[in-house]
Scaffold this active site. Sequence first.
Site, short mmCIF file in Angstrom:
data_model
loop_
_atom_site.label_atom_id
_atom_site.label_comp_id
_atom_site.label_asym_id
_atom_site.label_seq_id
_atom_site.Cartn_x
_atom_site.Cartn_y
_atom_site.Cartn_z
N LYS A 41 50.70 34.03 44.77
CA LYS A 41 51.34 34.86 43.76
C LYS A 41 51.77 36.20 44.35
O LYS A 41 52.68 36.84 43.86
CB LYS A 41 50.35 35.15 42.61
CG LYS A 41 49.90 33.96 41.83
CD LYS A 41 48.86 34.44 40.80
CE LYS A 41 48.31 33.23 40.05
NZ LYS A 41 47.12 33.60 39.27
N GLY A 42 51.04 36.63 45.39
CA GLY A 42 51.19 37.99 45.90
C GLY A 42 52.60 38.36 46.32
O GLY A 42 53.00 39.51 46.21
N GLU A 97 56.31 37.07 52.29
CA GLU A 97 54.88 37.23 51.98
C GLU A 97 54.55 38.67 51.69
O GLU A 97 55.18 39.57 52.23
CB GLU A 97 54.04 36.79 53.19
CG GLU A 97 53.56 35.35 53.15
CD GLU A 97 52.37 35.15 52.22
OE1 GLU A 97 52.15 35.99 51.32
OE2 GLU A 97 51.66 34.15 52.40
N ASP A 98 53.52 38.89 50.88
CA ASP A 98 53.04 40.25 50.66
C ASP A 98 52.23 40.73 51.86
O ASP A 98 52.41 41.84 52.33
CB ASP A 98 52.22 40.35 49.37
CG ASP A 98 51.11 39.31 49.31
OD1 ASP A 98 51.15 38.32 50.07
OD2 ASP A 98 50.17 39.47 48.50
N ASP A 101 47.15 38.37 57.02
CA ASP A 101 45.83 38.82 57.41
C ASP A 101 45.47 38.12 58.73
O ASP A 101 45.82 38.59 59.81
CB ASP A 101 44.86 38.49 56.27
CG ASP A 101 43.51 39.19 56.42
OD1 ASP A 101 43.24 39.69 57.53
OD2 ASP A 101 42.74 39.23 55.46
N LYS A 129 47.90 43.02 58.75
CA LYS A 129 46.64 43.56 59.29
C LYS A 129 46.54 43.11 60.73
O LYS A 129 46.03 42.03 61.02
CB LYS A 129 45.46 43.02 58.48
CG LYS A 129 45.25 43.70 57.16
CD LYS A 129 43.93 43.28 56.56
CE LYS A 129 43.72 43.90 55.19
NZ LYS A 129 42.49 43.40 54.55
N PHE A 150 40.56 46.74 52.01
CA PHE A 150 40.89 45.89 50.86
C PHE A 150 42.02 46.58 50.08
O PHE A 150 41.80 47.61 49.46
CB PHE A 150 39.66 45.71 49.97
CG PHE A 150 39.78 44.55 49.02
CD1 PHE A 150 40.95 44.30 48.33
CD2 PHE A 150 38.71 43.69 48.83
CE1 PHE A 150 41.07 43.22 47.46
CE2 PHE A 150 38.81 42.60 47.97
CZ PHE A 150 40.00 42.38 47.28
N VAL A 151 43.22 46.02 50.19
CA VAL A 151 44.36 46.67 49.53
C VAL A 151 44.81 45.90 48.28
O VAL A 151 44.70 44.68 48.22
CB VAL A 151 45.56 46.85 50.50
CG1 VAL A 151 45.31 47.97 51.48
CG2 VAL A 151 45.91 45.57 51.22
N ASP A 157 46.16 41.59 44.65
CA ASP A 157 45.18 41.70 43.56
C ASP A 157 43.75 41.92 44.03
O ASP A 157 43.41 41.64 45.18
CB ASP A 157 45.20 40.41 42.72
CG ASP A 157 44.54 39.24 43.47
OD1 ASP A 157 44.95 38.95 44.61
OD2 ASP A 157 43.60 38.63 42.93
N ARG A 163 48.05 43.72 40.38
CA ARG A 163 49.28 43.22 41.03
C ARG A 163 50.49 44.05 40.62
O ARG A 163 51.48 44.13 41.34
CB ARG A 163 49.53 41.76 40.67
CG ARG A 163 48.51 40.78 41.25
CD ARG A 163 49.01 39.36 41.06
NE ARG A 163 47.99 38.34 41.24
CZ ARG A 163 47.65 37.80 42.43
NH1 ARG A 163 48.24 38.20 43.52
NH2 ARG A 163 46.72 36.87 42.49
#
Length: 176
Positions: A41-42, A97-98, A101, A129, A150-151, A157, A163
């Site tokens: 969803k991001g 993509e948001d 990682d 990251k 943690f963003v 989210d 979000r």
Amino acid sequence: MIEKIQTLISKQNIDEKIAEIASMIEKDYEHKDIHFVCVLKGGVVFTVDLARQINKNVYLHFMDVSSYGEDTKSSGDIKILMDLDESIKDKHVIIVEDIIDSGMTLNMLKKRLLGRNPASLKICALLNKECNKTDNIDIDYLGFNIPDEFVVGYGLDYAQKYRNLNYIGIISFEEE
Ligand code: PRP
């Protein structure tokens, strides 16, 4: 626990970066139709904001994947929770993509989509990251490298919340 959010990247910085990426994409795809594959969803907020800054036709496709399934350890492949509803064969595709990682999700997704024979396939991510990479990954269009925090916000989210924030923040937790 009280959730506290401290701004990491402001709305203005995000808007400026999106304008930059949009003009790079416009130039690179001058005579080609662009097909965005938004990873839910991001990725949804970044995908639509980026598409709206591109002054040519952008087709939007949506996909939802999970790299872990029921396990906590990666199975080495992704589970497709929602697939594309159209073929991408011979299309110029950009996965949007948001955040990247470890890089595992995107690498596996890229492999899967290449198997569908697009004319080309590139990757665009708002956040990366750098320090967490388990997989090497070539990012064609990148917004920001960020620290290992943690963003949340702008699509990202915490427990499905935040979000809709128009900026990226670092979330921390304090005793009440
Ligand atoms: C996030 C992000 C990527 C993935 C990146 O999705 O949108 O798809 O994690 O992680 P990786 O590089 O370590 O593989 P998430 O699983 O949080 O789902 P969501 O977008 O629905 O919130």
